[in-house]
Each structure stands twice: as C-alpha cells, then as structure tokens.
Design an enzyme around this catalytic site. Structure first.
Site, PDB file in Angstrom:
ATOM      1  N   ARG A  68       0.831  -1.220   0.000  1.00  0.00           N
ATOM      2  CA  ARG A  68       0.000   0.000   0.000  1.00  0.00           C
ATOM      3  C   ARG A  68       0.865   1.270   0.000  1.00  0.00           C
ATOM      4  O   ARG A  68       0.505   2.285   0.591  1.00  0.00           O
ATOM      5  CB  ARG A  68      -0.959   0.032   1.211  1.00  0.00           C
ATOM      6  N   SER A 118     -10.678  -0.978   3.129  1.00  0.00           N
ATOM      7  CA  SER A 118      -9.937  -1.108   4.387  1.00  0.00           C
ATOM      8  C   SER A 118      -9.584   0.284   4.896  1.00  0.00           C
ATOM      9  O   SER A 118      -8.919   1.037   4.188  1.00  0.00           O
ATOM     10  CB  SER A 118      -8.641  -1.869   4.176  1.00  0.00           C
ATOM     11  N   GLU A 130      -5.182   3.583   6.414  1.00  0.00           N
ATOM     12  CA  GLU A 130      -4.776   3.383   5.018  1.00  0.00           C
ATOM     13  C   GLU A 130      -5.337   4.510   4.153  1.00  0.00           C
ATOM     14  O   GLU A 130      -4.734   4.918   3.176  1.00  0.00           O
ATOM     15  CB  GLU A 130      -5.312   2.031   4.532  1.00  0.00           C
TER      16      GLU A 130
HETATM   17  N1  EPU Z   1     -10.153 -10.920  10.156  1.00  0.00           N
HETATM   18  C1  EPU Z   1     -10.929 -11.047  11.295  1.00  0.00           C
HETATM   19  N2  EPU Z   1     -12.057 -10.301  11.380  1.00  0.00           N
HETATM   20  C2  EPU Z   1     -12.450  -9.459  10.421  1.00  0.00           C
HETATM   21  C3  EPU Z   1     -11.673  -9.325   9.277  1.00  0.00           C
HETATM   22  C4  EPU Z   1     -10.521 -10.064   9.166  1.00  0.00           C
HETATM   23  O1  EPU Z   1     -10.608 -11.802  12.206  1.00  0.00           O
HETATM   24  O2  EPU Z   1     -13.499  -8.826  10.590  1.00  0.00           O
HETATM   25  C5  EPU Z   1      -8.915 -11.710  10.045  1.00  0.00           C
HETATM   26  C6  EPU Z   1      -9.099 -13.171   9.731  1.00  0.00           C
HETATM   27  O3  EPU Z   1      -8.117 -13.867  10.467  1.00  0.00           O
HETATM   28  C7  EPU Z   1      -8.794 -13.274   8.262  1.00  0.00           C
HETATM   29  C8  EPU Z   1      -7.724 -12.222   8.103  1.00  0.00           C
HETATM   30  O4  EPU Z   1      -8.115 -11.194   9.009  1.00  0.00           O
HETATM   31  O5  EPU Z   1      -8.317 -14.544   7.935  1.00  0.00           O
HETATM   32  C9  EPU Z   1      -7.604 -11.653   6.719  1.00  0.00           C
HETATM   33  O6  EPU Z   1      -8.862 -11.128   6.324  1.00  0.00           O
HETATM   34  P1  EPU Z   1      -9.210 -10.814   4.791  1.00  0.00           P
HETATM   35  O7  EPU Z   1      -8.845 -11.966   3.960  1.00  0.00           O
HETATM   36  O8  EPU Z   1     -10.600 -10.290   4.743  1.00  0.00           O
HETATM   37  O9  EPU Z   1      -8.169  -9.703   4.418  1.00  0.00           O
HETATM   38  P2  EPU Z   1      -7.670  -8.414   5.182  1.00  0.00           P
HETATM   39  O10 EPU Z   1      -6.247  -8.618   5.573  1.00  0.00           O
HETATM   40  O11 EPU Z   1      -8.614  -8.034   6.257  1.00  0.00           O
HETATM   41  C10 EPU Z   1      -6.700  -7.339   2.989  1.00  0.00           C
HETATM   42  C11 EPU Z   1      -6.779  -6.037   2.264  1.00  0.00           C
HETATM   43  C12 EPU Z   1      -8.098  -5.933   1.508  1.00  0.00           C
HETATM   44  C13 EPU Z   1      -8.187  -7.076   0.526  1.00  0.00           C
HETATM   45  C14 EPU Z   1      -8.082  -8.384   1.323  1.00  0.00           C
HETATM   46  C15 EPU Z   1      -8.052  -9.590   0.428  1.00  0.00           C
HETATM   47  C16 EPU Z   1      -5.445  -4.480   3.549  1.00  0.00           C
HETATM   48  C17 EPU Z   1      -5.444  -3.276   4.424  1.00  0.00           C
HETATM   49  N3  EPU Z   1      -6.640  -4.928   3.178  1.00  0.00           N
HETATM   50  O12 EPU Z   1      -7.719  -7.318   4.002  1.00  0.00           O
HETATM   51  O13 EPU Z   1      -8.056  -4.733   0.761  1.00  0.00           O
HETATM   52  O14 EPU Z   1      -9.403  -7.047  -0.197  1.00  0.00           O
HETATM   53  O15 EPU Z   1      -6.841  -8.404   2.085  1.00  0.00           O
HETATM   54  O16 EPU Z   1      -6.810  -9.676  -0.190  1.00  0.00           O
HETATM   55  O17 EPU Z   1      -4.375  -4.981   3.194  1.00  0.00           O
HETATM   56  C18 EPU Z   1      -8.673  -2.429   0.715  1.00  0.00           C
HETATM   57  O18 EPU Z   1      -7.468  -2.180   0.736  1.00  0.00           O
HETATM   58  O19 EPU Z   1      -9.526  -1.518   0.673  1.00  0.00           O
HETATM   59  C19 EPU Z   1      -9.104  -3.812   0.801  1.00  0.00           C
HETATM   60  C20 EPU Z   1     -10.381  -4.148   0.928  1.00  0.00           C
END
Ligand code: EPU
Length: 335
Positions: free
Chosen positions: A160, A235, A331
């Site tokens: 990012r 995010s 972010e």
């Molecule tokens: N998790 C929770 N609770 C939640 C959300 C997430 O416990 O409410 C934990 C879980 O352990 C899950 C892990 O977080 O396994 C990862 O969650 P997720 O796959 O939804 O991904 P993220 O890390 O929360 C990132 C990006 C997203 C992108 C997703 C999928 C960032 C800041 N965000 O989210 O990007 O869609 O991975 O690759 O890196 C964005 O930047 O606007 C965005 C949506």
C-alpha cells in the site's frame, strides 16, 4: 472547463461525506490539465474519491481528473501493453481486460476508484498487487506541467505504498497507467484460500480469467459493503507490520492471533482480527460504524461527518494499542 462554486463532494467520495469544495472543476484532457495548472496553484486533486476521508470542507479548487480512454500500445505473441487514462473506472478497466482475454488483474476485480490512483497506494487484493502487472505511468509535474514517465522501479512500490505517497507526494498528477498483461498461458493466482473455496463451490476445475474475477466479486460482495449502498473506503487501516519482539509479547496473551511472516524480524497481523477482538465489529456510533462482515472497513450509515468517522477510528486505534501493544495506521488519506 466548467467551474462550480460551493460544490458538494458527496457524490465524489465513496464514504459519501457531504463536504464542500470552494470551487470544483472536472478535467477531461491532459491539455486542459496543463492549462489549468498554469493558472491555479492552490489545488486539491480528486480521482475516484475511494481512498479518502473528508473531515472538512476544501477551501481550494478541487480538480477532478476525468480523463478517459483505453488503448493497446504494444503487443507480441504472449503479452499486451494496455494504457488506461487516469479517469477510467478501475473495475470497468478490469472487465474490459477480461473481455479481451488479457490476464493479470482479474484478482483486483471490484475495487472502487479510478485507474490513475491505483499506483499511488499500490492497490492489492487476494494475493495480487498492481505492481505485479504495472509497466509504467505518465504523470504531469504540477509546477512545470511537464509529462514524466515512471517505470516500475522509480515508483518504489511497497505494501500500500509508492513514491507518490512519499518523496513525490503532491508533486505529480498521474494521467495514465500502462499495464503489461498476458495474452495466453495466464498465471492465475488462486492460492488465496477464499478463491479456491469459491471456485470449488462452483465446481470449477480449470478456471478462466472470468471465473477468477467472478469468484473475487462473489467474495468481495459477501464481505465488503457496496459504497453505493453504504458509504465506505474499503480497508480503513493497513495491516500492521510489527517487529517480532512486539509480536511475541502480544501472542503470549493472545495465542490465537493470526500472523504472516514478512521477514526474520517482522510479521504482519490482520488489523481486522485485532479490531474484531477488541469488540468493535458491527458496532455503530450514530451514523458512523464498523462493518458487520469485515472489521477493517468503517462505514457511513447515511449522514456521518468525516469528523465522526475519524473519532471512531481514533477510538479503535487507542483501544488496540492499549489491548495488544500494536499500533494500527490509517490506510485512507485523511483530509
Ligand atoms: N479478520 C478477522 N475479522 C475481520 C476481518 C478479518 O478476524 O473482521 C482476520 C481473519 O483472520 C482473516 C484475516 O483477518 O483470515 C484476513 O482477512 P481478509 O482476507 O478479509 O483480508 P484483510 O487482511 O482483512 C486485505 C486487504 C483488503 C483485501 C483483502 C483480500 C489491507 C489493508 N486490506 O484485508 O483490501 O481485499 O486483504 O486480499 O491490506 C482495501 O485495501 O480496501 C481492501 C479491501
């Protein structure tokens, strides 16, 4: 060029914040942009408005970059170089590429915003980042109106992050981005757990670009609110990358904390997990809240002000640092 005054930006930011621009103009060509920049120095650049939180009115000229056009600039047997102008909607561009069977950005389906802002924060999802297919971008230097081409190296992409958020912040306006995409032998990236599960549910064994895109769309629609229905900026926080010592301290108290190794000395922790564990998921404070399906996303239920959403974000940050000893950083750009 049509100049508007005291113009509501509600339709121009995906959070749906009703902040006002003192003046507003939409720009449709590079020539218009150069002319404008010669005469106006105190400006605020607005792309798709999908990665910002407006906490106040903007007492400047807001310049909305609305330069459209997609063009193939080179091709060989295996690859195609596609140039998209900054004002193209990102998801429309992704769909255009899938339609033409150009591979590499299908995992980035349904991300809100415009093409021109994608390199600034190196958008990413489901194991793919823009830097993986980015070839170059063209940007106009604000003070000289000169067009400069940046190759991948000069953008110094990170998680990012890019040079446009750091050393070159507020110095350039990106006018177009060129991607190097595959025409055949596509490298599909389906290793991200949820994509595999989604494809299996649909009994798809040899997925096409379209299948991967559809799987991503289904996952995003199940987890992330549609900004047209519920204001949000994706995010709100970055997943923190923390030194191993801090991680060890936290894990002693929270053994279930998920983490991904970044290097020998650093790990990345999902901020969504931290926020959920801190009890914020699905909570609502007036018209500001935390999404019920993805704790990383702050939402505007209708008439929240940017300041109200910012206050919720600060409350979350303070609670997380006190509970886990981990600081999480926004972010989105807070204006
Ligand atoms: N998790 C929770 N609770 C939640 C959300 C997430 O416990 O409410 C934990 C879980 O352990 C899950 C892990 O977080 O396994 C990862 O969650 P997720 O796959 O939804 O991904 P993220 O890390 O929360 C990132 C990006 C997203 C992108 C997703 C999928 C960032 C800041 N965000 O989210 O990007 O869609 O991975 O690759 O890196 C964005 O930047 O606007 C965005 C949506």
């Amino acid at each position: 060029m049509i100049f508007e005054t005291n113009f509501s930006l509600k339709e121009y930011n995906t959070f749906g914040i009703d902040a006002k621009a003192e003046q507003f103009v939409a720009i449709h060509t590079k020539e218009e942009l150069a002319n404008l920049l010669k005469n106006h120095k105190d400006i605020f650049i607005l792309g798709g408005g999908s990665n910002m939180l407006l906490t106040k009115d903007i007492n400047k000229l807001v310049v909305h970059i609305d330069i459209k056009g997609i063009e193939v600039i080179d091709t060989n047997e295996d690859f195609v170089w596609v140039k998209a102008n900054a004002g193209e909607n990102w998801h429309h561009f992704v769909l255009y590429c899938i339609e033409k069977n150009y591979g590499g950005i299908e995992n980035l389906s349904l991300i809100p915003g415009n093409v021109g802002t994608t390199p600034i924060q190196n958008i990413g999802a489901y194991g793919v980042e823009i830097k993986d297919t980015f070839f170059s971008c063209e940007a106009m230097k604000i003070d000289t109106q000169k067009l400069v081409t940046f190759d991948k190296e000069s953008c110094t992409f990170g998680y990012r992050e890019s040079v446009f958020k750091n050393e070159l912040k507020n110095q350039y306006i990106i006018t177009s981005v060129t991607f190097k995409l595959t025409k055949r032998n596509h490298t599909l990236n389906t290793s991200y757990g949820a994509i595999e599960t989604e494809l299996a549910t649909q009994n798809i064994v040899s997925p096409t670009l379209k299948d991967v895109s559809n799987a991503v769309i289904a996952i995003r629609e199940s987890k992330l609110p549609n900004p047209k229905e519920l204001g949000n900026s994706g995010s709100f926080f970055k997943n923190p990358i923390i030194p191993i010592e801090i991680y060890k301290k936290a894990i002693a108290n929270y053994p279930d904390m998920p983490h991904y190794k970044i290097s020998e000395s650093e790990v990345k922790v999902p901020a969504g997990w931290l926020i959920e564990q801190a009890g914020f998921k699905g909570k609502r404070f007036g018209d500001a809240g935390i999404h019920k399906n993805q704790a990383l996303v702050l939402v505007n239920y209708g008439n929240a002000t940017g300041e109200e959403i910012l206050a919720v974000s600060k409350d979350i940050q303070e609670t997380i640092i006190n509970k886990f000893g981990i600081s999480i950083e926004a972010e989105v750009n807070i204006i």
